[in-house]
Design an enzyme around this catalytic site. Structure first.
Site, PDB file in Angstrom:
ATOM      1  N   ASP A  32       0.868  -1.172   0.000  1.00 53.32           N
ATOM      2  CA  ASP A  32       0.000   0.000   0.000  1.00 53.32           C
ATOM      3  C   ASP A  32       0.913   1.233   0.000  1.00 53.32           C
ATOM      4  O   ASP A  32       2.139   1.102  -0.056  1.00 53.32           O
ATOM      5  CB  ASP A  32      -0.946  -0.039   1.221  1.00 53.32           C
ATOM      6  CG  ASP A  32      -2.216   0.769   0.988  1.00 53.32           C
ATOM      7  OD1 ASP A  32      -2.273   1.549   0.011  1.00 53.32           O
ATOM      8  OD2 ASP A  32      -3.157   0.651   1.800  1.00 53.32           O
ATOM      9  N   GLU A  34       0.112   4.647   1.792  1.00 52.91           N
ATOM     10  CA  GLU A  34       0.020   5.642   2.864  1.00 52.91           C
ATOM     11  C   GLU A  34       1.105   5.448   3.916  1.00 52.91           C
ATOM     12  O   GLU A  34       1.576   6.408   4.537  1.00 52.91           O
ATOM     13  CB  GLU A  34      -1.358   5.581   3.532  1.00 52.91           C
ATOM     14  CG  GLU A  34      -2.522   6.052   2.667  1.00 52.91           C
ATOM     15  CD  GLU A  34      -3.088   4.965   1.756  1.00 52.91           C
ATOM     16  OE1 GLU A  34      -2.444   3.904   1.593  1.00 52.91           O
ATOM     17  OE2 GLU A  34      -4.182   5.173   1.203  1.00 52.91           O
ATOM     18  N   HIS A  84      -2.539  -0.106  -3.764  1.00 46.60           N
ATOM     19  CA  HIS A  84      -3.021   1.237  -3.432  1.00 46.60           C
ATOM     20  C   HIS A  84      -3.779   1.875  -4.594  1.00 46.60           C
ATOM     21  O   HIS A  84      -3.292   1.909  -5.728  1.00 46.60           O
ATOM     22  CB  HIS A  84      -1.837   2.136  -3.061  1.00 46.60           C
ATOM     23  CG  HIS A  84      -2.217   3.569  -2.862  1.00 46.60           C
ATOM     24  ND1 HIS A  84      -2.895   4.007  -1.734  1.00 46.60           N
ATOM     25  CD2 HIS A  84      -2.045   4.667  -3.637  1.00 46.60           C
ATOM     26  CE1 HIS A  84      -3.117   5.302  -1.838  1.00 46.60           C
ATOM     27  NE2 HIS A  84      -2.611   5.734  -2.989  1.00 46.60           N
ATOM     28  N   HIS A 128      -1.665   1.267   6.682  1.00 44.61           N
ATOM     29  CA  HIS A 128      -2.201   2.354   7.527  1.00 44.61           C
ATOM     30  C   HIS A 128      -3.246   1.788   8.478  1.00 44.61           C
ATOM     31  O   HIS A 128      -3.733   0.661   8.285  1.00 44.61           O
ATOM     32  CB  HIS A 128      -2.832   3.431   6.634  1.00 44.61           C
ATOM     33  CG  HIS A 128      -3.796   2.864   5.635  1.00 44.61           C
ATOM     34  ND1 HIS A 128      -5.081   2.501   5.973  1.00 44.61           N
ATOM     35  CD2 HIS A 128      -3.628   2.532   4.325  1.00 44.61           C
ATOM     36  CE1 HIS A 128      -5.674   1.983   4.906  1.00 44.61           C
ATOM     37  NE2 HIS A 128      -4.810   1.976   3.881  1.00 44.61           N
ATOM     38  N   HIS A 140      -8.130   4.589   6.951  1.00 46.23           N
ATOM     39  CA  HIS A 140      -9.391   4.255   6.300  1.00 46.23           C
ATOM     40  C   HIS A 140      -9.444   2.728   6.147  1.00 46.23           C
ATOM     41  O   HIS A 140      -8.451   2.042   6.378  1.00 46.23           O
ATOM     42  CB  HIS A 140      -9.527   4.938   4.926  1.00 46.23           C
ATOM     43  CG  HIS A 140      -8.503   4.488   3.935  1.00 46.23           C
ATOM     44  ND1 HIS A 140      -7.215   4.978   3.917  1.00 46.23           N
ATOM     45  CD2 HIS A 140      -8.544   3.558   2.950  1.00 46.23           C
ATOM     46  CE1 HIS A 140      -6.530   4.382   2.960  1.00 46.23           C
ATOM     47  NE2 HIS A 140      -7.318   3.510   2.346  1.00 46.23           N
ATOM     48  N   GLU A 158      -7.615  -2.772   6.754  1.00 50.55           N
ATOM     49  CA  GLU A 158      -7.142  -3.518   5.577  1.00 50.55           C
ATOM     50  C   GLU A 158      -6.109  -4.579   5.985  1.00 50.55           C
ATOM     51  O   GLU A 158      -6.134  -5.714   5.495  1.00 50.55           O
ATOM     52  CB  GLU A 158      -6.560  -2.545   4.552  1.00 50.55           C
ATOM     53  CG  GLU A 158      -7.617  -1.605   3.984  1.00 50.55           C
ATOM     54  CD  GLU A 158      -7.024  -0.451   3.173  1.00 50.55           C
ATOM     55  OE1 GLU A 158      -5.820  -0.501   2.836  1.00 50.55           O
ATOM     56  OE2 GLU A 158      -7.762   0.501   2.881  1.00 50.55           O
TER      57      GLU A 158
HETATM   58 ZN   LIG Z   1      -3.763   2.889   0.061  1.00 46.64          ZN
END
Ligand SMILES: [Zn+2]
Length: 293
Positions: A32, A34, A84, A128, A140, A158
């Protein structure tokens, strides 16, 4: 004759064992953005945002640092899954040429596309915290439409969702990296090597370590994770899997009731009982990604 033949068989097996090459490890890496080191604002993670290209380079360099360390350990087959946004962020031509790479986001298993029981281990980098976590940098779950996701009553982001999928496949997550809020949260679910790539000052701002420092820490953590691979724990997943998802609005829950078995919990929350994570994962992805408010 019989004796001679069995001796020959023994010798053949023995000489094979003596010269047996190191077992080739099969490693899955979901990346990902972030939580990548050096990314301190959302702009670096967004196509068209200021310094997005820098973000892509940082992300690619972080993957390469982990990949290099895996090959230092011995022979390996490594699959990288871009995880991502549009999942077209890593700069393919700059990736270590020894890996294979899944690009693009129209894939039923999203962040775990390509992961199956044949892998020895999974690694999550650039991650994240889950939706609604105080201070979590760019926190998120799936998309901004999701307020919360629960699997068998446990709230997951996630990382947690992906760890459940890996666990059902019998694959341990041996290393995860992201901001300090993510690593603390993920560490409560899974015992593995954790690398804190930055500290969240607020949901939109991070205090950064230099990318070089992060990559060094990732290399060291990768080596440690591989050294203790035998003792790595796989997340046990109870079946069936009870899914509960809370949305920011009431439209998606209404639309989702069209799916047989989907139940309304309240105006913004639905639930569903899936046979296992293989059924749950693509359904969860459909619920937050393809059903629009
Ligand atoms: Zn992401």
């Amino acid at each position: 004759m019989k004796f001679i033949r069995s001796s020959l068989v023994f010798l053949t097996i023995f000489s094979h064992l003596a010269s047996a090459p190191l077992k080739q490890l099969k490693i899955f890496i979901s990346v990902d953005m972030e939580g990548i080191g050096g990314i301190g604002t959302g702009e670096l993670t967004r196509y068209g945002g200021k310094d997005y290209e820098t973000g892509r380079h940082l992300m690619t360099a972080e993957v390469n640092a982990v990949v290099k360390e895996i090959f230092e350990n011995g022979p390996a087959e490594i699959l990288i899954n871009d995880s991502h946004g549009d999942m077209q962020n890593l700069i393919h031509q700059n990736l270590d040429p020894r890996v294979t790479y899944i690009q693009g986001n129209i894939k039923p298993l999203g962040m775990v596309q390509g992961l199956d029981a044949s892998f020895d281990a999974a690694i999550f980098i650039g991650y994240h915290a889950r939706a609604g976590t105080p201070r979590g940098f760019l926190a998120h779950t799936g998309s901004g439409a999701v307020k919360g996701l629960w699997l068998n009553g446990v709230e997951v982001g996630e990382g947690g969702l992906n760890a459940h999928y890996a666990g059902e496949q019998g694959v341990p997550v041996i290393l995860a990296a992201g901001d300090d809020v993510f690593t603390e949260q993920f560490g409560e679910l899974i015992k593995c090597e954790l690398v804190t790539t930055k500290w969240a000052e607020s949901p939109k701002v991070a205090r950064l370590k230099h990318g070089e420092v992060v990559r060094k820490e990732l290399s060291e953590a990768t080596a440690k994770a591989l050294a203790s691979l035998k003792g790595a724990t796989r997340l046990k997943v109870r079946k069936p899997v009870a899914i509960k998802m809370k949305f920011s609005g009431t439209t998606q829950p209404e639309v989702l009731l069209a799916i047989p078995g989907m139940k309304q919990e309240d105006g913004t929350t639905v639930s569903y009982e899936a046979k296992n994570m293989e059924e749950a994962y693509p359904l969860i992805r459909l619920m937050y990604k393809y059903v629009k408010p």
